[in-house]
Design a protein around this motif. Sequence first.
Motif, PDB file in Angstrom:
ATOM      1  N   LYS A   1      -3.721   4.873  -0.684  1.00 21.15           N
ATOM      2  CA  LYS A   1      -4.258   5.323  -1.968  1.00 21.15           C
ATOM      3  C   LYS A   1      -4.927   4.176  -2.710  1.00 21.15           C
ATOM      4  CE  LYS A   1      -1.297   9.208  -3.088  1.00 21.15           C
ATOM      5  NZ  LYS A   1      -0.354   9.723  -4.080  1.00 21.15           N
ATOM      6  N   MET A   2      -4.335   2.983  -2.654  1.00 23.85           N
ATOM      7  CA  MET A   2      -4.934   1.835  -3.339  1.00 23.85           C
ATOM      8  C   MET A   2      -6.276   1.455  -2.720  1.00 23.85           C
ATOM      9  SD  MET A   2      -1.888  -0.661  -4.532  1.00 23.85           S
ATOM     10  CE  MET A   2      -0.568  -0.333  -3.386  1.00 23.85           C
ATOM     11  N   CYS A   3      -6.390   1.546  -1.411  1.00 22.36           N
ATOM     12  CA  CYS A   3      -7.667   1.244  -0.752  1.00 22.36           C
ATOM     13  C   CYS A   3      -8.744   2.244  -1.174  1.00 22.36           C
ATOM     14  CB  CYS A   3      -7.505   1.254   0.762  1.00 22.36           C
ATOM     15  SG  CYS A   3      -6.605  -0.146   1.421  1.00 22.36           S
ATOM     16  N   LEU A   4      -8.398   3.535  -1.163  1.00 28.47           N
ATOM     17  CA  LEU A   4      -9.363   4.546  -1.605  1.00 28.47           C
ATOM     18  C   LEU A   4      -9.715   4.371  -3.075  1.00 28.47           C
ATOM     19  CD1 LEU A   4      -8.050   7.728   0.201  1.00 28.47           C
ATOM     20  CD2 LEU A   4     -10.233   6.602   0.566  1.00 28.47           C
ATOM     21  N   ALA A   5      -8.727   4.019  -3.892  1.00 27.78           N
ATOM     22  CA  ALA A   5      -8.997   3.789  -5.312  1.00 27.78           C
ATOM     23  C   ALA A   5      -9.911   2.584  -5.503  1.00 27.78           C
ATOM     24  CB  ALA A   5      -7.692   3.601  -6.070  1.00 27.78           C
ATOM     25  N   ALA A   6      -9.708   1.526  -4.725  1.00 26.52           N
ATOM     26  CA  ALA A   6     -10.554   0.334  -4.832  1.00 26.52           C
ATOM     27  C   ALA A   6     -11.995   0.653  -4.448  1.00 26.52           C
ATOM     28  CB  ALA A   6     -10.007  -0.785  -3.955  1.00 26.52           C
ATOM     29  N   VAL A   7     -12.177   1.437  -3.390  1.00 26.20           N
ATOM     30  CA  VAL A   7     -13.529   1.835  -2.988  1.00 26.20           C
ATOM     31  C   VAL A   7     -14.163   2.687  -4.085  1.00 26.20           C
ATOM     32  CG1 VAL A   7     -14.800   3.286  -1.358  1.00 26.20           C
ATOM     33  CG2 VAL A   7     -13.108   1.671  -0.518  1.00 26.20           C
ATOM     34  N   SER A   8     -13.387   3.570  -4.663  1.00 26.69           N
ATOM     35  CA  SER A   8     -13.893   4.444  -5.717  1.00 26.69           C
ATOM     36  C   SER A   8     -14.317   3.652  -6.952  1.00 26.69           C
ATOM     37  CB  SER A   8     -12.816   5.460  -6.079  1.00 26.69           C
ATOM     38  OG  SER A   8     -13.179   6.168  -7.210  1.00 26.69           O
ATOM     39  N   VAL A   9     -13.463   2.747  -7.393  1.00 24.71           N
ATOM     40  CA  VAL A   9     -13.782   1.946  -8.583  1.00 24.71           C
ATOM     41  C   VAL A   9     -14.979   1.041  -8.310  1.00 24.71           C
ATOM     42  CG1 VAL A   9     -12.911   0.116 -10.078  1.00 24.71           C
ATOM     43  CG2 VAL A   9     -11.481   2.086  -9.563  1.00 24.71           C
TER      44      VAL A   9
ATOM     45  N   ALA B   1     -17.438   1.609  -6.254  1.00 27.45           N
ATOM     46  CA  ALA B   1     -18.657   2.422  -6.230  1.00 27.45           C
ATOM     47  C   ALA B   1     -19.070   2.843  -7.631  1.00 27.45           C
ATOM     48  CB  ALA B   1     -18.447   3.651  -5.355  1.00 27.45           C
ATOM     49  N   GLY B   2     -18.099   3.224  -8.455  1.00 31.83           N
ATOM     50  CA  GLY B   2     -18.426   3.653  -9.815  1.00 31.83           C
ATOM     51  C   GLY B   2     -18.888   2.515 -10.698  1.00 31.83           C
ATOM     52  N   ALA B   3     -18.172   1.396 -10.639  1.00 31.28           N
ATOM     53  CA  ALA B   3     -18.547   0.243 -11.465  1.00 31.28           C
ATOM     54  C   ALA B   3     -19.744  -0.494 -10.881  1.00 31.28           C
ATOM     55  CB  ALA B   3     -17.357  -0.706 -11.597  1.00 31.28           C
ATOM     56  N   GLY B   4     -19.880  -0.466  -9.574  1.00 32.96           N
ATOM     57  CA  GLY B   4     -20.996  -1.171  -8.928  1.00 32.96           C
ATOM     58  C   GLY B   4     -22.344  -0.620  -9.334  1.00 32.96           C
ATOM     59  N   ALA B   5     -22.425   0.694  -9.481  1.00 32.56           N
ATOM     60  CA  ALA B   5     -23.691   1.296  -9.910  1.00 32.56           C
ATOM     61  C   ALA B   5     -24.045   0.860 -11.325  1.00 32.56           C
ATOM     62  CB  ALA B   5     -23.585   2.817  -9.835  1.00 32.56           C
TER      63      ALA B   5
END
Length: 122
Positions: A47-55, A57-61
């Motif tokens: 879950k932490m890995c998926l959350a890190a990818v999600s954050v 992607a969201g913050a990276g844009a």
Amino acid sequence: MADAPMGAVRIGPRVVRKLQPANGKDRVNGLIEGCSLSRLGRFPFVKMCLAAVSVAAGAGALLADWNETHIHNPRWTPHAKFHNAQTMSLGVHLSAVILWLLWGRKPYNHTALNWATVAAAT
């Protein structure tokens, strides 16, 4: 068309033979139950890995596009800026949905983890 022989399944025009395991359990369910794939949601690391990818992607844009070369570029038309802002907000909202699917729903739901994984992969 003839029926599929015993122990086989008809998929369209083809007949596919099912693998019969020695213990009598369904082959696919037995494989999933026997490995750690069925317990992914209980492992906070996944879950932490998926959350890190999600954050990311969201913050990276936002971090990549909120500058003078993109959203504040005077040479860009308002329509282009609109589409850039639309893409940035899509990333933020998709990230929020993924985080909600991972951490916001109780009790744990395996389908939510699957949807969060698919959304993070897009």
